[in-house]
Design an enzyme around this catalytic site. Structure first.
Site, mmCIF file in Angstrom:
data_model
loop_
_atom_site.group_PDB
_atom_site.id
_atom_site.type_symbol
_atom_site.label_atom_id
_atom_site.label_comp_id
_atom_site.label_asym_id
_atom_site.label_seq_id
_atom_site.Cartn_x
_atom_site.Cartn_y
_atom_site.Cartn_z
ATOM 1 N N LEU A 172 -11.529 -4.885 -0.808
ATOM 2 C CA LEU A 172 -10.083 -5.100 -0.791
ATOM 3 C C LEU A 172 -9.504 -5.003 -2.194
ATOM 4 O O LEU A 172 -10.169 -5.314 -3.179
ATOM 5 C CB LEU A 172 -9.764 -6.474 -0.203
ATOM 6 C CG LEU A 172 -10.347 -6.741 1.187
ATOM 7 C CD1 LEU A 172 -9.980 -8.150 1.632
ATOM 8 C CD2 LEU A 172 -9.835 -5.723 2.193
ATOM 9 N N TYR B 60 -4.315 -0.708 11.396
ATOM 10 C CA TYR B 60 -5.061 -0.130 10.276
ATOM 11 C C TYR B 60 -6.549 -0.411 10.439
ATOM 12 O O TYR B 60 -7.394 0.476 10.279
ATOM 13 C CB TYR B 60 -4.547 -0.709 8.961
ATOM 14 C CG TYR B 60 -5.211 -0.135 7.731
ATOM 15 C CD1 TYR B 60 -4.741 1.043 7.163
ATOM 16 C CD2 TYR B 60 -6.298 -0.774 7.143
ATOM 17 C CE1 TYR B 60 -5.344 1.579 6.032
ATOM 18 C CE2 TYR B 60 -6.910 -0.250 6.013
ATOM 19 C CZ TYR B 60 -6.431 0.923 5.465
ATOM 20 O OH TYR B 60 -7.043 1.445 4.345
ATOM 21 N N SER B 61 -6.869 -1.658 10.769
ATOM 22 C CA SER B 61 -8.269 -2.024 10.986
ATOM 23 C C SER B 61 -8.856 -1.261 12.165
ATOM 24 O O SER B 61 -10.010 -0.812 12.119
ATOM 25 C CB SER B 61 -8.379 -3.536 11.224
ATOM 26 O OG SER B 61 -9.722 -3.929 11.382
ATOM 27 N N MET C 198 -0.385 14.203 6.542
ATOM 28 C CA MET C 198 -1.390 14.097 7.591
ATOM 29 C C MET C 198 -0.863 13.434 8.860
ATOM 30 O O MET C 198 -1.571 13.363 9.861
ATOM 31 C CB MET C 198 -2.611 13.335 7.075
ATOM 32 C CG MET C 198 -3.373 14.081 6.001
ATOM 33 S SD MET C 198 -3.991 15.675 6.599
ATOM 34 C CE MET C 198 -4.604 16.390 5.056
#
Length: 315
Positions: free
Chosen positions: A212, A178-179, A88
């Site tokens: 998490l 990422y966040s 991707m």
């Protein structure tokens, strides 16, 4: 008297929105495209759909692992199972994956977006190159897959499922790009849901916000990025004692998945032929799950939500 009145109104409010009428037969013969299906939550979702008799197209980066999952799905009773290995990070991959699924299945009833791309912790993760790569894998590819699959989902009055993360709701150290990608998912699909409602397009959108995972690799990455002690004290309470309230002892070598209580508010009922959004009941506390083997009941409950037009989380 006021307390009783408020309690009664609250009960009526939730009774109006809560409708737990999932029928497993609704997934029999359903055409499903599932990304990130080679391991973890994606692998368990593939097995669940297979048991219920869905037609599957699975995709992930690692072909060898995909082949193993495909074989297991066939043993579990999936009528049709196809796979396509795809990266991707390539801008061309999302469209080719959806086209492959349309060619093999003749259309789509469910698009389940579950793939992720990780990154090293610390300052390296904040570099423009790492950020660009992460945004492509964790956000832009989701948009591309959705855009290509939406016409087919519209025709079938299907469902779009986005597996996201707590890091898309709460900023966390050492996960900057990422966040950011996960926050972008929340904004994009929250807005898309409203646009489809305004246009009277009967495609359900489900946002699954996972907690998490306690992994050794994550701990090592963070440790290499800071000189602070591993278990600092906060307000006189050691961090180990704080986390112990939420995370019980884990199975040796197991990965832990903890759900977040972030669920948000129900959406109003729609006037269309089927209700587009509901909310999952929230018990108000964190529920840890240890090891993928004992995680299956939790994944099954998640899959029940995937078959229903729920929207997990707030908008």
């Amino acid at each position: 008297m006021k307390v009783l009145l408020l309690t009664g109104l609250g009960a009526l409010f939730f009774a109006y929105y809560w409708d737990d009428n999932f029928d497993p037969a609704s997934l029999q013969g359903a055409r499903v495209l599932l990304t990130g299906a080679n391991a973890g939550v994606g692998e368990e979702l593939a097995y669940h759909y297979a048991r219920l008799g869905s037609h599957l197209v699975l995709t992930a980066h690692t072909e060898a692992l995909l082949q193993k999952v495909v074989g297991n799905c066939r043993k579990l009773g999936a009528p049709k199972v196809f796979y396509i290995a795809a990266d991707m990070a390539s801008p061309e991959a999302p469209e080719s994956v959806v086209q492959f699924a349309l060619d093999k299945l003749g259309g789509l009833d469910y698009l389940v977006l579950n793939h992720i791309g990780g990154a090293p912790a610390g300052t390296r993760a904040r570099s423009p190159q790492a950020t660009r790569w992460l945004m492509q894998v964790n956000f832009v590819s989701y948009v591309q897959l959705t855009s290509r699959a939406l016409p087919s989902l519209t025709d079938s009055k299907g469902s779009l499922v986005v597996v996201s993360s707590l890091l898309g709701r709460v900023p966390t150290s050492f996960s900057t790009p990422y966040s950011a990608a996960k926050f972008a998912l929340d904004g994009f699909f929250g807005s898309l849901r409203r646009e489809l409602d305004v246009q009277d397009v009967n495609v359900a959108i489900t946002m699954c916000v996972l907690g998490l995972r306690d992994r050794a690799s994550a701990a090592e990455a963070v440790r290499s990025s800071t000189s602070r002690p591993r278990q600092p004290e906060h307000r006189g309470v050691p961090l180990q004692s704080q986390t112990a309230m939420f995370l019980p002892p884990t199975v040796p070598g197991a990965r832990t998945l903890t759900e977040t209580p972030l669920r948000g508010w129900p959406q109003p009922k729609m006037k269309s032929s089927r209700q587009k959004s509901k909310t999952e009941k929230n018990d108000g506390h964190l529920e840890p799950v240890t090891a993928w083997e004992v995680q299956v009941p939790r994944v099954r409950r998640l899959c029940r939500g995937l078959a229903r037009p729920h929207l997990f989380g707030h908008d």
